[in-house]
Scaffold this motif. Structure first.
Motif, PDB file in Angstrom:
ATOM      1  N   GLY B 147       7.263  -7.096  17.696  1.00 57.13           N
ATOM      2  CA  GLY B 147       5.837  -6.962  17.980  1.00 57.13           C
ATOM      3  C   GLY B 147       5.392  -5.544  18.273  1.00 57.13           C
ATOM      4  N   SER B 148       6.375  -4.664  18.538  1.00 60.62           N
ATOM      5  CA  SER B 148       6.002  -3.288  18.844  1.00 60.62           C
ATOM      6  C   SER B 148       5.685  -2.490  17.577  1.00 60.62           C
ATOM      7  CB  SER B 148       7.126  -2.600  19.619  1.00 60.62           C
ATOM      8  OG  SER B 148       8.255  -2.446  18.787  1.00 60.62           O
ATOM      9  N   VAL B 149       5.971  -3.094  16.425  1.00 58.88           N
ATOM     10  CA  VAL B 149       5.786  -2.384  15.167  1.00 58.88           C
ATOM     11  C   VAL B 149       4.442  -2.783  14.556  1.00 58.88           C
ATOM     12  CG1 VAL B 149       6.813  -1.871  12.912  1.00 58.88           C
ATOM     13  CG2 VAL B 149       8.280  -2.502  14.828  1.00 58.88           C
ATOM     14  N   VAL B 150       3.789  -1.845  13.892  1.00 59.54           N
ATOM     15  CA  VAL B 150       2.542  -2.141  13.189  1.00 59.54           C
ATOM     16  C   VAL B 150       2.802  -3.319  12.238  1.00 59.54           C
ATOM     17  CG1 VAL B 150       0.870  -1.254  11.511  1.00 59.54           C
ATOM     18  CG2 VAL B 150       1.757   0.248  13.316  1.00 59.54           C
ATOM     19  N   PRO B 151       2.067  -4.421  12.409  1.00 55.53           N
ATOM     20  CA  PRO B 151       2.403  -5.638  11.649  1.00 55.53           C
ATOM     21  C   PRO B 151       2.380  -5.439  10.130  1.00 55.53           C
ATOM     22  CG  PRO B 151       0.743  -6.097  13.338  1.00 55.53           C
ATOM     23  CD  PRO B 151       0.940  -4.620  13.324  1.00 55.53           C
ATOM     24  N   ALA B 152       1.384  -4.680   9.658  1.00 53.27           N
ATOM     25  CA  ALA B 152       1.282  -4.503   8.201  1.00 53.27           C
ATOM     26  C   ALA B 152       2.515  -3.803   7.645  1.00 53.27           C
ATOM     27  CB  ALA B 152       0.030  -3.716   7.846  1.00 53.27           C
ATOM     28  N   ALA B 153       3.133  -2.951   8.462  1.00 48.75           N
ATOM     29  CA  ALA B 153       4.342  -2.257   8.013  1.00 48.75           C
ATOM     30  C   ALA B 153       5.559  -3.170   8.124  1.00 48.75           C
ATOM     31  CB  ALA B 153       4.543  -0.992   8.836  1.00 48.75           C
ATOM     32  N   MET B 154       5.652  -3.887   9.240  1.00 47.58           N
ATOM     33  CA  MET B 154       6.815  -4.754   9.467  1.00 47.58           C
ATOM     34  C   MET B 154       6.867  -5.881   8.439  1.00 47.58           C
ATOM     35  SD  MET B 154       9.319  -4.511  11.577  1.00 47.58           S
ATOM     36  CE  MET B 154      10.823  -5.397  11.211  1.00 47.58           C
ATOM     37  N   ASP B 155       5.689  -6.404   8.085  1.00 48.08           N
ATOM     38  CA  ASP B 155       5.645  -7.495   7.100  1.00 48.08           C
ATOM     39  C   ASP B 155       6.267  -7.103   5.764  1.00 48.08           C
ATOM     40  OD1 ASP B 155       4.525  -9.274   8.756  1.00 48.08           O
ATOM     41  OD2 ASP B 155       2.470  -9.128   7.957  1.00 48.08           O
ATOM     42  N   ARG B 325     -19.157  -9.003   2.926  1.00 50.58           N
ATOM     43  CA  ARG B 325     -18.024  -9.373   3.780  1.00 50.58           C
ATOM     44  C   ARG B 325     -17.736  -8.281   4.808  1.00 50.58           C
ATOM     45  NH1 ARG B 325     -13.046 -11.958   0.704  1.00 50.58           N
ATOM     46  NH2 ARG B 325     -12.615 -12.576   2.870  1.00 50.58           N
ATOM     47  N   PRO B 326     -18.643  -8.107   5.749  1.00 49.99           N
ATOM     48  CA  PRO B 326     -18.470  -7.028   6.735  1.00 49.99           C
ATOM     49  C   PRO B 326     -17.201  -7.178   7.569  1.00 49.99           C
ATOM     50  CG  PRO B 326     -20.276  -8.495   7.343  1.00 49.99           C
ATOM     51  CD  PRO B 326     -19.880  -8.878   5.952  1.00 49.99           C
ATOM     52  N   GLU B 327     -16.671  -8.413   7.616  1.00 49.79           N
ATOM     53  CA  GLU B 327     -15.457  -8.599   8.425  1.00 49.79           C
ATOM     54  C   GLU B 327     -14.263  -7.851   7.825  1.00 49.79           C
ATOM     55  OE1 GLU B 327     -16.763 -10.843   6.457  1.00 49.79           O
ATOM     56  OE2 GLU B 327     -15.206 -11.962   5.386  1.00 49.79           O
ATOM     57  N   LEU B 328     -14.413  -7.381   6.586  1.00 48.61           N
ATOM     58  CA  LEU B 328     -13.311  -6.664   5.946  1.00 48.61           C
ATOM     59  C   LEU B 328     -13.338  -5.157   6.231  1.00 48.61           C
ATOM     60  CD1 LEU B 328     -13.162  -8.389   2.451  1.00 48.61           C
ATOM     61  CD2 LEU B 328     -11.521  -8.589   4.309  1.00 48.61           C
ATOM     62  N   LYS B 329     -14.258  -4.752   7.048  1.00 53.96           N
ATOM     63  CA  LYS B 329     -14.354  -3.333   7.419  1.00 53.96           C
ATOM     64  C   LYS B 329     -12.996  -2.831   7.945  1.00 53.96           C
ATOM     65  CE  LYS B 329     -17.597  -0.426   9.895  1.00 53.96           C
ATOM     66  NZ  LYS B 329     -18.780  -0.392  10.744  1.00 53.96           N
ATOM     67  N   GLY B 330     -12.615  -1.644   7.506  1.00 51.24           N
ATOM     68  CA  GLY B 330     -11.348  -1.079   7.978  1.00 51.24           C
ATOM     69  C   GLY B 330     -10.140  -1.578   7.211  1.00 51.24           C
ATOM     70  N   SER B 331     -10.393  -2.251   6.080  1.00 50.26           N
ATOM     71  CA  SER B 331      -9.260  -2.726   5.272  1.00 50.26           C
ATOM     72  C   SER B 331      -8.555  -1.548   4.610  1.00 50.26           C
ATOM     73  CB  SER B 331      -9.733  -3.690   4.186  1.00 50.26           C
ATOM     74  OG  SER B 331     -10.141  -4.898   4.757  1.00 50.26           O
ATOM     75  N   GLY B 332      -7.302  -1.748   4.329  1.00 52.82           N
ATOM     76  CA  GLY B 332      -6.566  -0.713   3.632  1.00 52.82           C
ATOM     77  C   GLY B 332      -5.144  -1.165   3.387  1.00 52.82           C
ATOM     78  N   SER B 403      -6.105  -0.656  12.774  1.00 52.32           N
ATOM     79  CA  SER B 403      -6.975  -1.703  12.224  1.00 52.32           C
ATOM     80  C   SER B 403      -6.193  -2.976  11.917  1.00 52.32           C
ATOM     81  CB  SER B 403      -7.644  -1.201  10.938  1.00 52.32           C
ATOM     82  OG  SER B 403      -8.158  -2.285  10.207  1.00 52.32           O
ATOM     83  N   GLU B 404      -6.828  -4.097  12.220  1.00 50.61           N
ATOM     84  CA  GLU B 404      -6.154  -5.373  11.941  1.00 50.61           C
ATOM     85  C   GLU B 404      -6.278  -5.767  10.484  1.00 50.61           C
ATOM     86  OE1 GLU B 404      -7.311  -8.355  14.688  1.00 50.61           O
ATOM     87  OE2 GLU B 404      -6.128  -7.412  16.277  1.00 50.61           O
ATOM     88  N   ASN B 405      -7.126  -5.066   9.759  1.00 51.67           N
ATOM     89  CA  ASN B 405      -7.318  -5.396   8.351  1.00 51.67           C
ATOM     90  C   ASN B 405      -6.374  -4.647   7.416  1.00 51.67           C
ATOM     91  OD1 ASN B 405      -9.253  -7.317   8.701  1.00 51.67           O
ATOM     92  ND2 ASN B 405     -10.965  -5.880   8.583  1.00 51.67           N
ATOM     93  N   LEU B 406      -5.369  -4.017   7.997  1.00 51.59           N
ATOM     94  CA  LEU B 406      -4.371  -3.377   7.131  1.00 51.59           C
ATOM     95  C   LEU B 406      -3.527  -4.454   6.488  1.00 51.59           C
ATOM     96  CD1 LEU B 406      -3.002  -0.262   9.017  1.00 51.59           C
ATOM     97  CD2 LEU B 406      -4.678  -0.382   7.182  1.00 51.59           C
ATOM     98  N   ASN B 407      -3.141  -4.207   5.256  1.00 53.51           N
ATOM     99  CA  ASN B 407      -2.381  -5.220   4.529  1.00 53.51           C
ATOM    100  C   ASN B 407      -1.477  -4.532   3.524  1.00 53.51           C
ATOM    101  OD1 ASN B 407      -1.548  -7.688   3.647  1.00 53.51           O
ATOM    102  ND2 ASN B 407      -3.603  -8.492   3.294  1.00 53.51           N
ATOM    103  N   GLY B 408      -0.734  -5.320   2.830  1.00 51.85           N
ATOM    104  CA  GLY B 408       0.146  -4.755   1.819  1.00 51.85           C
ATOM    105  C   GLY B 408       0.631  -5.839   0.898  1.00 51.85           C
ATOM    106  N   PHE B 409       1.388  -5.460  -0.094  1.00 47.22           N
ATOM    107  CA  PHE B 409       1.856  -6.408  -1.088  1.00 47.22           C
ATOM    108  C   PHE B 409       3.065  -7.161  -0.527  1.00 47.22           C
ATOM    109  CE2 PHE B 409       3.613  -7.642  -5.229  1.00 47.22           C
ATOM    110  CZ  PHE B 409       2.451  -8.058  -5.852  1.00 47.22           C
ATOM    111  N   PRO B 410       3.117  -8.470  -0.751  1.00 51.10           N
ATOM    112  CA  PRO B 410       4.273  -9.214  -0.222  1.00 51.10           C
ATOM    113  C   PRO B 410       5.573  -8.774  -0.888  1.00 51.10           C
ATOM    114  CG  PRO B 410       2.931 -10.615  -1.641  1.00 51.10           C
ATOM    115  CD  PRO B 410       2.170  -9.339  -1.451  1.00 51.10           C
TER     116      PRO B 410
END
Lengths: 296, 454, 309
Positions: B147-155, B325-332, B403-410
């Motif tokens: 949990g100490s790691v940025v989730p988008a990176a750990m995933d 879709r303003p909830e997607l603000k900060g996506s990346g 940002s919680e909207n960070l994501n990446g490819f599975p």
């Protein structure tokens, strides 16, 4: 052998008389030749001239649009920086060491094998030749891993053995090249020696090899050049930076997001110069080759 | 010339066949012979077996391979040096310039080092193939807090619900970088907020000469490359659902391609192609964003490091989001750099200890300061030591990395096939040879069997 | 009867002697082959019949990989690209190299300098070479299109237009013909001068001299070049990778630079389908072998060995 001597003297005589009366037409012809050679030569000088030019340019000038033909300030320090940034002498020495060993090995093994394939009509030589050609028709990407497994089992990973050892068994490319040369040498030349009872090895070493000097020098040059430039093999098999060769060392200037273009080009120029010098001397042998074939 | 008779062909053919049956086995059980770190002497004694284990009190030497060339190796070298000075029973020997092909060859060939740094998309296939050590046990035994790691990176380190690597650093695309002068010339005072606004900006920032040739362009969606992860992330797309179905053709994904295509429809395929080929080389003083040829650009934290300062020519803003879709603000998207331990590593425990060191807040901060990268430990993102003046251009990136909207490819066994298919089909859709929907349906059709199979 | 069998024994003895001699001379290569090459080659063939990801033990699938290949669009695409570059590229490059060799073989002042200049591009490292090419072929400010524009031709978008990426590579290939030229130069040294003298006396034109003397004399070299260029062209890799990198994707624009070896490499090292990649390798092997056999078979008609009787 004496028979062939006459045309040569006749030839030189003819040349002398020709020289005396060089007509205007001949001068024009020679000028035309020079013109064509110069023109095409300019195109061929391009890449190297570009390399030299970029090596003393600033980063702004290297990529400037339109092209900067003559930079205002020359960055000679690219050279001193490049040489200091990587252990340049060490890498040069390593590369030279590997390349010279490869030349030595190839010049021992390839002509022997080529001679066997070209001039000894033994049963099965076509099979050997076929298999040999087959080995280079398979892309190396599919044999790279098993090859590594093999060298690893032999305990040769992280040493120069994988780079050098194969040369001492002859590479198909050079064997094929020499085979073509040897097959072109008329049988009459060796026939009398055979009748006199000379051994096959004697014929090979004292008649065929001396006659093939241009070919052997060509092979030596190409082996040197290819080893000098090779990147993949040293990268895969050498683990310690101190053992690296120049081509691997050059990568030091290429960062993930940043490339030290000036230093890279300077190092690339330094990388190229030894081979140019070598080539200059090797091609001179071709001229000597003419007189030799003439007196055979 | 009867050089290659039929007979000889037949003979060689059959020999090869029969011999291959003999040689088939035995290529994979060669670990006992592997002594990569130990065989550092001259060629002649390269085969000496590893002998460190016999001396108990001596430091264990582990080998650590990275992809960094000398140009980038400074910060990681400093980190390793610090580890070697402070740790009393492990010495890390680092080797740079080891590209993935070499890494793969060495691991497969039985000469695996103890720990490696590589591109994150190698982890999926390599882990699935059995080359990478599953970290589950090590994590639970040592109490490492995922949990100490940025989730988008750990995933990105997770394959089939197991962690196989640690994200040492990450790169991140969720910024818009723009040429301030181009904006001023067009009378634009602030960066665009939404994607729709961005499209209007692009129109205003594009100039053409009398014969219709583009002389300055607002934005090129597939420059510098076709980004098959960033765009769907911005539109809130996905690639895989919980039932194991691949979803490249989900509505958001398709929309993201249609949006990119709209730029080509607006400015003309040929015109863009032509203009693009005349732009200066990226990352040099002639970079099109610096020269103003290009006004807006998908920004990564490593772009325009000095130029994006307060007085510099480049402005930075959060990347726009879809207006509906303003909830997607900060996506990346994030693209981490992974460290992993090979299954056949001789010193897995020591390698794990070193890996944990790399993931400490201290090490992350130290590395970020020197290399100007984004730490992957969440605590490090707010660390005061990073908030020094010379690191100022990184500050807003640390902020956006939260940002919680960070994501990446599975990540998966078939990730590279998937990405390749996406690139190929997106290219077609951007050129307009097929529709975005068709293109993504093609991808789904191609990749679903792989997803089912692996 | 006795005499005949005695002869037969003599022949057999002679043959055995030849065999021993032949094997002795070729032993360096044979030994090297057995130690270093046989295992990797057999392993690669075995892999082609398996599913193999480089780590887990190979799983036997028979000809499954080969069957899959024939349904793979990209297999055909990469084969097409490779055939294109081979068929369009090899002969012009060779003809050009020969022409250069003939020019450089002529006795002119500064011959050594000229020869060195023509060899230079071969020596320039790829990093520098590719930069220059990106530059020359740039559709906007590249020298080539500027030249074309000067004579009223609209130059193509060389590196971007999928129809022009392969011609770009072929064009670039002319600069790399230095090694072929060198080998031709070496071969030209072996042409006996007296042939030309005799032809000169007969009053044969230079053109005729070339076709009746030079070309047959260097035909063994031409055969070598043809075979070797065929092999290397079918394994075309590095230049394609460099060019594709410029467009930020493996296969270049619309996969127009996805060459066979590049696709093979991608399958092996990116997708970890070593079995599939090995099957690709063996298909390539068969194709190249077939081409080579055809060339060897027809070579009897146009290759003359001075050593033949």
């Amino acid at each position: 052998m004496a028979m062939a001597n006459e045309p040569v003297s006749a030839d030189s005589l003819a040349l002398k008389t020709l020289k005396k009366k060089r007509t205007g037409k001949q001068i024009a012809k020679s000028l035309l030749k020079h013109f064509v050679l110069c023109l095409v030569g300019l195109c061929f000088l391009g890449p190297f001239a570009y390399l030299l030019q970029t090596s003393v340019k600033s980063i702004e000038d290297i990529f400037a649009v339109p092209f900067v033909w003559w930079p205002e300030k020359l960055y000679w320090e690219n050279y001193s920086n490049a040489v200091q940034a990587i252990p340049f002498l060490r890498y040069t020495w390593n590369t030279l060491f590997v390349a010279l060993l490869c030349v030595l090995g190839e010049l021992i093994a390839a002509p022997l094998t080529a001679y066997g394939l070209a001039r000894i009509p033994f049963k099965g030589r076509n099979v050997i030749f076929l298999v040999m050609m087959g080995t280079i028709m398979l892309p190396m990407q599919s044999t790279m891993v098993p090859m590594y497994v093999l060298y690893n089992k032999l305990g040769m990973v992280n040493s120069y053995w994988p780079l050098v050892l194969p040369a001492f068994f002859g590479a198909a490319y050079y064997i094929f090249l020499l085979r073509q040369f040897f097959m072109g040498i008329p049988q009459e030349i060796t026939e009398s020696a055979k009748i006199d009872g000379a051994s096959e090895f004697r014929i090979y070493s004292q008649m065929i090899l001396p006659l093939s000097r241009p070919a052997l020098f060509t092979v030596g040059l190409l082996v040197f050049l290819n080893t000098w430039k090779d990147y993949q093999m040293p990268l895969i098999y050498l683990n310690e930076p101190i053992k690296w060769t120049l081509s691997v060392g050059l990568k030091a200037f290429i960062g993930e997001y940043d490339v030290e273009w000036g230093m890279l080009m300077a190092a690339a120029a330094l990388f190229t110069i030894p081979v140019i010098v070598l080539y200059f001397f090797v091609q001179k042998v071709f001229i000597q080759g003419i007189t030799m074939t003439g007196t055979k | 010339m009867s050089m290659f008779g039929k007979k000889t062909m037949a003979i060689t053919g059959s020999t090869i066949l029969s011999l291959s049956l003999l040689a088939g086995c035995g290529s994979n059980d060669n670990e006992e012979n592997a002594s990569p770190g130990a065989s550092s002497g001259s060629a002649t004694n390269a085969s000496s077996p590893a002998s460190e284990s016999s001396a108990p009190k001596e430091k264990v030497e582990i080998s650590f391979w990275t992809t960094y060339s000398d140009q980038d190796a400074g910060p990681i070298t400093a980190l390793v040096d610090q580890f070697n000075q402070t740790n009393d029973h492990i010495t890390v020997k680092m080797l740079g310039n080891q590209d993935p092909t070499k890494q793969l060859t060495a691991i497969s060939g039985g000469a695996a080092p103890d720990i490696l740094l590589t591109y994150w998309n190698n982890i999926g296939p390599w882990a699935d193939a059995g080359a990478v050590l599953d970290l589950t046990d090590k994590i639970s035994q040592s109490g490492f807090d995922i949990g100490s790691v940025v989730p988008a990176a750990m995933d990105r380190m997770k394959i089939n619900d197991k962690y196989y690597a640690m994200p040492f650093t990450m790169s991140m695309a969720n910024s818009l970088m723009y040429n301030k002068k181009d904006f001023a010339d067009a009378g634009l005072t602030k960066p665009p907020e939404t994607l729709e606004e961005m499209f209007d900006y692009a129109k205003k920032l594009t100039k053409k000469d009398d014969s219709g040739n583009i002389t300055q362009i607002g934005f090129i969606p597939d420059y510098p490359w076709i980004d098959n992860v960033f765009w769907p992330v911005v539109f809130g797309g996905s690639w895989l659902d919980d039932s194991g179905k691949v979803t490249p053709n989900a509505e958001a994904n398709v929309k993201s391609i249609e949006y990119q295509r709209s730029f080509y429809e607006e400015f003309g395929q040929n015109q863009i192609d032509k203009f693009k080929s005349g732009m200066g080389k990226r990352g040099t003083p002639q970079d099109p964003l610096l020269t103003g040829q290009l006004a807006m650009y998908i920004g990564w934290e490593y772009n325009f490091m000095p130029e994006r300062g307060e007085d510099g020519p480049i402005g930075v803003a959060a990347f726009p989001y879809p207006a509906d879709r303003p909830e997607l603000k900060g996506s990346g998207m994030v693209s981490p750099r992974a460290v992993f331990i090979p299954q056949k590593a001789k010193h897995a425990d020591e390698a794990w200890e070193f890996m944990q060191y790399l993931m400490t807040t201290d090490a992350q901060v130290k590395y970020s300061l020197e290399a100007h990268v984004i730490p992957t430990i969440t605590a490090a993102l707010s660390d005061e030591r990073l908030m020094v003046e010379e690191n100022k251009t990184m500050w807003e990136f640390y902020e956006r990395a939260k940002s919680e909207n960070l994501n990446g490819f599975p990540n998966s066994a078939y990730i590279n096939e998937y990405l390749q298919a996406l690139t190929e089909e997106t290219e077609k859709a951007l050129k307009g040879t097929i529709s975005a929907q068709e293109a993504m349906d093609n991808v789904a059709k191609k990749i679903q069997p792989l997803a089912d199979g692996k | 009867m006795a005499k005949v069998s005695g002869n037969a024994v003599g022949i057999r003895k002679r043959e055995r002697k030849l065999l021993v001699k032949g094997l002795l001379f070729t032993s360096p290569w044979i030994i090297g082959f057995l130690i270093f090459q046989l295992y990797p080659i057999l392993a690669s063939f075995y892999y082609s019949l398996t599913e193999y990801n480089l780590f887990k033990p190979p799983e036997w699938v028979g000809f499954g990989n080969y069957k899959d290949l024939f349904q793979d669009d990209k297999f055909y695409k990469s084969m097409y690209n490779t055939l294109y570059i081979t068929i369009v590229g090899v002969v012009p490059h060779m003809a050009y190299a020969l022409l250069m060799a003939l020019l450089l073989n002529a006795k002119v002042k500064g011959q050594s300098i000229y020869r060195t200049i023509y060899f230079l591009p071969t020596l320039v490292p790829a990093v520098a070479g590719s930069l220059l090419w990106m530059w020359l072929l740039n559709s906007q400010y590249g020298l080539i299109n500027m030249g074309l524009e000067a004579i009223g031709i609209m130059g193509p978008n060389w590196l971007v237009d999928p129809d022009w990426t392969k011609p770009s590579l072929i064009l670039m290939g002319f600069w790399g013909t230095g090694t072929i030229t060198v080998m031709y130069l070496a071969a030209l040294q072996d042409v006996p001068k007296m042939f030309y003298e005799a032809a000169e006396i007969d009053g044969a034109s230079k053109w005729r001299q070339f076709w009746t003397i030079t070309f047959p004399s260097i035909s063994p070299m031409t055969l070598f070049q043809l075979i070797m260029m065929l092999i290397s062209s079918f394994q075309y890799f590095t230049e394609g990778m460099v060019f594709a990198e410029a467009s930020q994707s493996v296969g270049g624009p619309e996969n127009s630079l996805l060459f066979y070896s590049i696709y093979l490499y991608q399958q092996a090292f990116s997708f970890l389908n070593m079995g599939y990649a090995s099957a690709m390798a063996w298909i390539l092997f068969v194709v190249v072998m077939l081409f080579s056999l055809v060339i060897f078979k027809t070579s009897a008609r146009w290759v003359y060995y001075g050593g033949d009787k």
